[in-house]
Design a protein around this motif. Sequence first.
Motif, PDB file in Angstrom:
ATOM      1  N   ASN A  74       0.831  -1.211   0.000  1.00 58.90           N
ATOM      2  CA  ASN A  74       0.000   0.000   0.000  1.00 58.90           C
ATOM      3  C   ASN A  74       0.863   1.258   0.000  1.00 58.90           C
ATOM      4  O   ASN A  74       0.545   2.255  -0.658  1.00 58.90           O
ATOM      5  CB  ASN A  74      -0.923  -0.005   1.221  1.00 58.90           C
ATOM      6  N   ALA A  75       1.984   1.224   0.758  1.00 56.52           N
ATOM      7  CA  ALA A  75       2.862   2.391   0.828  1.00 56.52           C
ATOM      8  C   ALA A  75       3.546   2.667  -0.507  1.00 56.52           C
ATOM      9  O   ALA A  75       3.800   3.824  -0.862  1.00 56.52           O
ATOM     10  CB  ALA A  75       3.892   2.208   1.932  1.00 56.52           C
ATOM     11  N   LEU A  76       3.861   1.595  -1.255  1.00 56.57           N
ATOM     12  CA  LEU A  76       4.614   1.737  -2.509  1.00 56.57           C
ATOM     13  C   LEU A  76       3.726   1.547  -3.728  1.00 56.57           C
ATOM     14  O   LEU A  76       4.224   1.276  -4.834  1.00 56.57           O
ATOM     15  CB  LEU A  76       5.766   0.723  -2.533  1.00 56.57           C
ATOM     16  N   LYS A  77       2.421   1.682  -3.525  1.00 53.44           N
ATOM     17  CA  LYS A  77       1.502   1.447  -4.631  1.00 53.44           C
ATOM     18  C   LYS A  77       1.774   2.396  -5.812  1.00 53.44           C
ATOM     19  O   LYS A  77       1.599   2.033  -6.967  1.00 53.44           O
ATOM     20  CB  LYS A  77       0.062   1.622  -4.144  1.00 53.44           C
ATOM     21  N   GLY A  78       2.238   3.599  -5.524  1.00 57.69           N
ATOM     22  CA  GLY A  78       2.483   4.562  -6.597  1.00 57.69           C
ATOM     23  C   GLY A  78       3.671   4.217  -7.467  1.00 57.69           C
ATOM     24  O   GLY A  78       3.882   4.856  -8.521  1.00 57.69           O
ATOM     25  N   PHE A  79       4.435   3.193  -7.072  1.00 57.36           N
ATOM     26  CA  PHE A  79       5.632   2.844  -7.844  1.00 57.36           C
ATOM     27  C   PHE A  79       5.451   1.542  -8.627  1.00 57.36           C
ATOM     28  O   PHE A  79       6.424   0.996  -9.152  1.00 57.36           O
ATOM     29  CB  PHE A  79       6.840   2.715  -6.895  1.00 57.36           C
ATOM     30  N   GLU A  80       4.229   1.026  -8.657  1.00 57.31           N
ATOM     31  CA  GLU A  80       3.969  -0.182  -9.438  1.00 57.31           C
ATOM     32  C   GLU A  80       4.228   0.105 -10.914  1.00 57.31           C
ATOM     33  O   GLU A  80       3.894   1.175 -11.434  1.00 57.31           O
ATOM     34  CB  GLU A  80       2.521  -0.625  -9.243  1.00 57.31           C
ATOM     35  N   GLY A  81       4.828  -0.838 -11.588  1.00 58.57           N
ATOM     36  CA  GLY A  81       5.169  -0.683 -12.996  1.00 58.57           C
ATOM     37  C   GLY A  81       6.466   0.066 -13.223  1.00 58.57           C
ATOM     38  O   GLY A  81       6.846   0.319 -14.380  1.00 58.57           O
ATOM     39  N   SER A  82       7.174   0.402 -12.143  1.00 58.80           N
ATOM     40  CA  SER A  82       8.450   1.125 -12.267  1.00 58.80           C
ATOM     41  C   SER A  82       9.623   0.262 -11.834  1.00 58.80           C
ATOM     42  O   SER A  82      10.656   0.770 -11.397  1.00 58.80           O
ATOM     43  CB  SER A  82       8.405   2.408 -11.421  1.00 58.80           C
ATOM     44  N   GLY A  83       9.456  -1.027 -11.936  1.00 57.46           N
ATOM     45  CA  GLY A  83      10.542  -1.925 -11.528  1.00 57.46           C
ATOM     46  C   GLY A  83      10.465  -2.311 -10.059  1.00 57.46           C
ATOM     47  O   GLY A  83      11.472  -2.682  -9.461  1.00 57.46           O
ATOM     48  N   LEU A  84       9.256  -2.270  -9.480  1.00 61.13           N
ATOM     49  CA  LEU A  84       9.056  -2.624  -8.063  1.00 61.13           C
ATOM     50  C   LEU A  84       8.325  -3.964  -7.972  1.00 61.13           C
ATOM     51  O   LEU A  84       7.350  -4.198  -8.669  1.00 61.13           O
ATOM     52  CB  LEU A  84       8.236  -1.542  -7.341  1.00 61.13           C
ATOM     53  N   ASN A  85       8.812  -4.838  -7.093  1.00 62.35           N
ATOM     54  CA  ASN A  85       8.163  -6.136  -6.873  1.00 62.35           C
ATOM     55  C   ASN A  85       8.193  -6.440  -5.369  1.00 62.35           C
ATOM     56  O   ASN A  85       9.269  -6.474  -4.755  1.00 62.35           O
ATOM     57  CB  ASN A  85       8.886  -7.235  -7.649  1.00 62.35           C
ATOM     58  N   VAL A  86       7.020  -6.618  -4.774  1.00 63.14           N
ATOM     59  CA  VAL A  86       6.911  -6.969  -3.345  1.00 63.14           C
ATOM     60  C   VAL A  86       6.341  -8.381  -3.251  1.00 63.14           C
ATOM     61  O   VAL A  86       5.254  -8.659  -3.776  1.00 63.14           O
ATOM     62  CB  VAL A  86       6.008  -5.971  -2.599  1.00 63.14           C
ATOM     63  N   TYR A  87       7.048  -9.260  -2.585  1.00 65.91           N
ATOM     64  CA  TYR A  87       6.574 -10.641  -2.474  1.00 65.91           C
ATOM     65  C   TYR A  87       7.034 -11.241  -1.127  1.00 65.91           C
ATOM     66  O   TYR A  87       7.893 -10.671  -0.430  1.00 65.91           O
ATOM     67  CB  TYR A  87       7.067 -11.489  -3.644  1.00 65.91           C
ATOM     68  N   GLU A  88       6.468 -12.367  -0.812  1.00 66.27           N
ATOM     69  CA  GLU A  88       6.746 -13.064   0.459  1.00 66.27           C
ATOM     70  C   GLU A  88       7.438 -14.377   0.153  1.00 66.27           C
ATOM     71  O   GLU A  88       7.037 -15.130  -0.734  1.00 66.27           O
ATOM     72  CB  GLU A  88       5.435 -13.316   1.211  1.00 66.27           C
ATOM     73  N   LYS A  89       8.491 -14.693   0.912  1.00 68.14           N
ATOM     74  CA  LYS A  89       9.202 -15.958   0.729  1.00 68.14           C
ATOM     75  C   LYS A  89       9.907 -16.339   2.031  1.00 68.14           C
ATOM     76  O   LYS A  89      10.618 -15.518   2.613  1.00 68.14           O
ATOM     77  CB  LYS A  89      10.231 -15.846  -0.402  1.00 68.14           C
ATOM     78  N   GLY A  90       9.676 -17.574   2.481  1.00 70.36           N
ATOM     79  CA  GLY A  90      10.374 -18.079   3.662  1.00 70.36           C
ATOM     80  C   GLY A  90      10.097 -17.289   4.918  1.00 70.36           C
ATOM     81  O   GLY A  90      10.971 -17.152   5.793  1.00 70.36           O
ATOM     82  N   GLY A  91       8.870 -16.761   5.050  1.00 66.70           N
ATOM     83  CA  GLY A  91       8.540 -16.004   6.243  1.00 66.70           C
ATOM     84  C   GLY A  91       9.111 -14.602   6.257  1.00 66.70           C
ATOM     85  O   GLY A  91       9.127 -13.959   7.307  1.00 66.70           O
ATOM     86  N   LYS A  92       9.548 -14.109   5.116  1.00 65.41           N
ATOM     87  CA  LYS A  92      10.104 -12.766   5.009  1.00 65.41           C
ATOM     88  C   LYS A  92       9.402 -12.022   3.883  1.00 65.41           C
ATOM     89  O   LYS A  92       8.844 -12.626   2.970  1.00 65.41           O
ATOM     90  CB  LYS A  92      11.609 -12.820   4.736  1.00 65.41           C
ATOM     91  N   VAL A  93       9.459 -10.700   3.953  1.00 63.65           N
ATOM     92  CA  VAL A  93       8.900  -9.854   2.906  1.00 63.65           C
ATOM     93  C   VAL A  93      10.068  -9.271   2.104  1.00 63.65           C
ATOM     94  O   VAL A  93      10.985  -8.663   2.685  1.00 63.65           O
ATOM     95  CB  VAL A  93       8.029  -8.732   3.488  1.00 63.65           C
ATOM     96  N   TYR A  94      10.034  -9.462   0.793  1.00 60.27           N
ATOM     97  CA  TYR A  94      11.083  -8.971  -0.102  1.00 60.27           C
ATOM     98  C   TYR A  94      10.533  -7.771  -0.888  1.00 60.27           C
ATOM     99  O   TYR A  94       9.472  -7.861  -1.515  1.00 60.27           O
ATOM    100  CB  TYR A  94      11.525 -10.055  -1.076  1.00 60.27           C
TER     101      TYR A  94
END
Length: 342
Positions: free
Chosen positions: A193-213
Motif C-alpha cells: 500500500n505504501a509503494l503502490k504509486g511505484f507499481e510498474g516502475s521496476g518494483l516487486n513486493v513478495y513473500e518468501k520463507g517467512g520474510k517480505v522482499y
Amino acid sequence: MPYFCSLLHIVALKMKNTIRIAAVLLAVVVFGGCVTKQQYAELELKYKRSQDELTYMTAENQNCQDAKKSLAAQLAALTAEAEKLTADTVRLYRKARTCEMEYEKAQKEYDELLRNFAEVSSSNQSTIDGLLGDRDRYKDELALKEKMLNMQQDSLAKARTELMLKEQRINEMQSILAQKDAEVKALKEKVMNALKGFEGSGLNVYEKGGKVYVSMDDKLLFASGSWTLNEQGLNAIKQLAKVLENEKEISVLIEGHTDNVPYRGSGQIKDNWDLSVMRATAVVKALLENGDIAPVRLSASGRSEYLPLDENNTPEARAKNRRTEIILTPNLDELFQLIQGN
C-alpha cells in the motif's frame, strides 16, 4: 384288650348277682309267709340297689362296646400301618443291599484306578520331573520377561511424556509461526500500500520463507554505474521508511545486486562488488535519514553478480539481475528460545 375283657367279666358278674336277687324277691312274694317284714325290706333295698347297678352296668357295657369298636378300628389302622412299614422295610432292605453291591463294585473300580495311577506315576516319573523342571525354567524366563516389560513400559511412559512435551512445544511453535505468518502478510500489505504509486516502475513486493522482499530494479533507484539515489528512488525509500518506523520488531537487510558486466569505473569503486555494496549502503543511509529507525535494525550487503535471478546472458536477463532487495525479517527470538529449550 386285657383291661377290656376284665371289664366285661365284671359286668357279667353284676348282672348275675342282680338276677339272683330278683329271684329271691320273687320267692319272697310267692312264699310271703316264710320271711319277716324286716327281711323283706332289706331284700327290697338290695333289689333296688341291684336295679341301679344293672342300669349303670348296662351303660358301662354300652361304653365298653363303643370302646371295643374304636379299639378295633385303631387296631385295623395300626395293622395296616404295620404292614406298610413292613413293606417299606423290605423295600429299603433291598435298596440298601443294592447300594452295598454298587458300593462294592465302585470300591473295586476305585482300587483298580489307584493301581493304574500308581503304575502310570511310576513309569512317567521322569517325564513329570522333566515337566516340573521346564515349568521352573519357564517361570524364570517369564520373570525376566516381566522385568524387561516393566522396564520397557517405564521407557514408554517416559517417551510418551517427552512426546507430549514435544507436541506441546510444536503446537507452541506452530502458534508462533502462524502468528508470524499473519504478521508477515500484514507487513506485506502495508508495504504494498505504501509503494503502490511505484507499481510498474521496476518494483516487486513478495513473500518468501517467512520474510517480505521489496525488490527494486536499478533504473528505479540509480543511474547506470551510479550509487546515488535518484529522486524517484528516494521517494520510494521515504515511503518505505514510514512503514518501518511503526514496525519496530522488523530487521532490515539491504542487498545490492549487479549484472555480470564488469564495472569500468575509477576511483574508490573498482568492480561490481564495490558497486553492489555502495548501492546497499546508500539505501541504508536514506532509510536512516528519512525515518525514525534504530540503526541496529539495518544491515547492508553487497552480492555483486553472484546471485542472479536469471542466468541467461541476455539484455533482459541482465536487467532483471541489476536490482536492490530490501528484506524485511520479523523478530523470531521467541521461536528460537522455544527451539533452544528443546
